[in-house]
Design a protein around this motif. Structure first.
Motif, PDB file in Angstrom:
ATOM      1  N   TYR A 158     -47.363  -2.009 -12.834  1.00  0.00           N
ATOM      2  CA  TYR A 158     -48.452  -1.640 -11.934  1.00  0.00           C
ATOM      3  C   TYR A 158     -47.834  -0.984 -10.713  1.00  0.00           C
ATOM      4  O   TYR A 158     -46.776  -1.418 -10.254  1.00  0.00           O
ATOM      5  CB  TYR A 158     -49.246  -2.887 -11.524  1.00  0.00           C
ATOM      6  CG  TYR A 158     -50.371  -2.609 -10.568  1.00  0.00           C
ATOM      7  CD1 TYR A 158     -51.598  -2.137 -11.008  1.00  0.00           C
ATOM      8  CD2 TYR A 158     -50.201  -2.796  -9.206  1.00  0.00           C
ATOM      9  CE1 TYR A 158     -52.629  -1.870 -10.121  1.00  0.00           C
ATOM     10  CE2 TYR A 158     -51.227  -2.531  -8.314  1.00  0.00           C
ATOM     11  CZ  TYR A 158     -52.435  -2.069  -8.783  1.00  0.00           C
ATOM     12  OH  TYR A 158     -53.444  -1.792  -7.901  1.00  0.00           O
TER      13      TYR A 158
ATOM     14  N   ILE B  55     -44.421  -2.885  -9.728  1.00  0.00           N
ATOM     15  CA  ILE B  55     -44.307  -4.322  -9.959  1.00  0.00           C
ATOM     16  C   ILE B  55     -44.662  -4.649 -11.404  1.00  0.00           C
ATOM     17  O   ILE B  55     -45.386  -3.896 -12.057  1.00  0.00           O
ATOM     18  CB  ILE B  55     -45.224  -5.125  -8.998  1.00  0.00           C
ATOM     19  CG1 ILE B  55     -46.693  -4.739  -9.176  1.00  0.00           C
ATOM     20  CG2 ILE B  55     -44.802  -4.929  -7.558  1.00  0.00           C
ATOM     21  CD1 ILE B  55     -47.663  -5.540  -8.326  1.00  0.00           C
TER      22      ILE B  55
ATOM     23  N   VAL C 225     -46.615  -7.286 -13.782  1.00  0.00           N
ATOM     24  CA  VAL C 225     -47.734  -8.211 -13.681  1.00  0.00           C
ATOM     25  C   VAL C 225     -47.797  -9.050 -14.950  1.00  0.00           C
ATOM     26  O   VAL C 225     -47.796  -8.504 -16.056  1.00  0.00           O
ATOM     27  CB  VAL C 225     -49.052  -7.420 -13.497  1.00  0.00           C
ATOM     28  CG1 VAL C 225     -50.256  -8.339 -13.508  1.00  0.00           C
ATOM     29  CG2 VAL C 225     -48.997  -6.605 -12.226  1.00  0.00           C
TER      30      VAL C 225
ATOM     31  N   ILE D 119     -53.636  -8.901  -9.423  1.00  0.00           N
ATOM     32  CA  ILE D 119     -54.199  -7.574  -9.604  1.00  0.00           C
ATOM     33  C   ILE D 119     -55.645  -7.767 -10.030  1.00  0.00           C
ATOM     34  O   ILE D 119     -55.935  -8.537 -10.950  1.00  0.00           O
ATOM     35  CB  ILE D 119     -53.437  -6.767 -10.676  1.00  0.00           C
ATOM     36  CG1 ILE D 119     -51.944  -6.717 -10.355  1.00  0.00           C
ATOM     37  CG2 ILE D 119     -54.022  -5.365 -10.808  1.00  0.00           C
ATOM     38  CD1 ILE D 119     -51.582  -6.107  -9.039  1.00  0.00           C
TER      39      ILE D 119
ATOM     40  N   VAL E 278     -54.542  -4.989  -5.367  1.00  0.00           N
ATOM     41  CA  VAL E 278     -53.545  -6.058  -5.326  1.00  0.00           C
ATOM     42  C   VAL E 278     -53.820  -6.859  -4.056  1.00  0.00           C
ATOM     43  O   VAL E 278     -53.859  -6.307  -2.965  1.00  0.00           O
ATOM     44  CB  VAL E 278     -52.097  -5.507  -5.403  1.00  0.00           C
ATOM     45  CG1 VAL E 278     -51.791  -4.529  -4.301  1.00  0.00           C
ATOM     46  CG2 VAL E 278     -51.075  -6.623  -5.403  1.00  0.00           C
TER      47      VAL E 278
ATOM     48  N   LYS F 192     -51.126 -11.779 -12.671  1.00  0.00           N
ATOM     49  CA  LYS F 192     -50.423 -12.293 -11.497  1.00  0.00           C
ATOM     50  C   LYS F 192     -49.131 -11.495 -11.315  1.00  0.00           C
ATOM     51  O   LYS F 192     -48.369 -11.308 -12.260  1.00  0.00           O
ATOM     52  CB  LYS F 192     -50.117 -13.776 -11.722  1.00  0.00           C
ATOM     53  CG  LYS F 192     -49.344 -14.429 -10.634  1.00  0.00           C
ATOM     54  CD  LYS F 192     -49.094 -15.878 -11.008  1.00  0.00           C
ATOM     55  CE  LYS F 192     -47.908 -16.379 -10.237  1.00  0.00           C
ATOM     56  NZ  LYS F 192     -47.470 -17.682 -10.679  1.00  0.00           N
ATOM     57  N   SER F 193     -48.892 -11.050 -10.089  1.00  0.00           N
ATOM     58  CA  SER F 193     -47.685 -10.277  -9.792  1.00  0.00           C
ATOM     59  C   SER F 193     -46.458 -11.169  -9.876  1.00  0.00           C
ATOM     60  O   SER F 193     -46.466 -12.280  -9.365  1.00  0.00           O
ATOM     61  CB  SER F 193     -47.772  -9.680  -8.389  1.00  0.00           C
ATOM     62  OG  SER F 193     -48.909  -8.867  -8.285  1.00  0.00           O
TER      63      SER F 193
END
Length: 180
Positions: A35, A52, A54, A70, A79, A165-166
């Motif tokens: 992302y 990043i 995710v 996200i 984000v 989730k990052s």
């Protein structure tokens, strides 16, 4: 090499490539996905154009307060940081986040809070108390002076609109780090 062994070798290569492509597709679709961060709403935690990974294989039940997620929007993805869960009462008073009446430390805001104080501003304007409805989350960006989030435009986020989730920044390589 005869025709049969060449044909078998080619068939083996094609099978391996198709299998590898299928695994890559499944991993990208269901487990991890790249992302690109767009905008300054999460600075200094995440910067514009950072890439990043995710985690998509997660459960909303296992999200923690402070996790960065996200969110699938109508026209674009966002984000943001998870602040409140269903039933939580969220309030901001004198730049202090109160969740269910108790102060919540936001250590990730230290740098932005210093900049706001130098400029004679509060980082986050007062609001609330607000109660997060069932099936929704309350989210905010770390760059509170320049973030569209649950306070001012996005509203409460449906849990079903969370993409993932990052986990970590992977590009630019010099900024490689786990996201906290």
């Amino acid at each position: 090499m005869d025709k049969t062994s060449t044909k078998n070798e080619l068939k083996s290569w094609v099978t391996s490539l198709v299998f590898a492509a299928l695994i890559a597709f499944l991993v990208r679709t269901y487990i991890f996905s790249p992302y690109i961060v767009e905008g300054a709403s999460m600075e200094p935690t995440l910067h514009n154009h950072e890439k990043i990974f995710v985690e998509k294989y997660y459960s909303v039940d296992h999200l923690n307060r402070g996790d960065i997620v996200i969110i699938k929007g109508t026209d674009e993805n966002y984000v943001k940081r998870v602040i409140g869960f269903p039933g939580d009462q969220i309030e901001m008073k004198n730049d202090e986040l109160l969740i269910n009446g108790k102060g919540f430390k936001e250590s990730y805001l230290t740098k932005n809070r210093k900049v706001a104080n130098i400029n004679g501003q509060r980082l986050t304007g007062d609001f609330g108390p607000l109660t997060v409805p069932d099936g929704h989350l309350f989210v905010m960006g770390d760059n509170r002076l320049h973030s569209m989030d649950s306070r001012n435009g996005l509203g409460y986020i449906q849990q079903s609109s969370i993409i993932g989730k990052s986990e970590f920044v992977y590009f630019p390589f010099k900024n490689f780090r786990e996201i906290e």
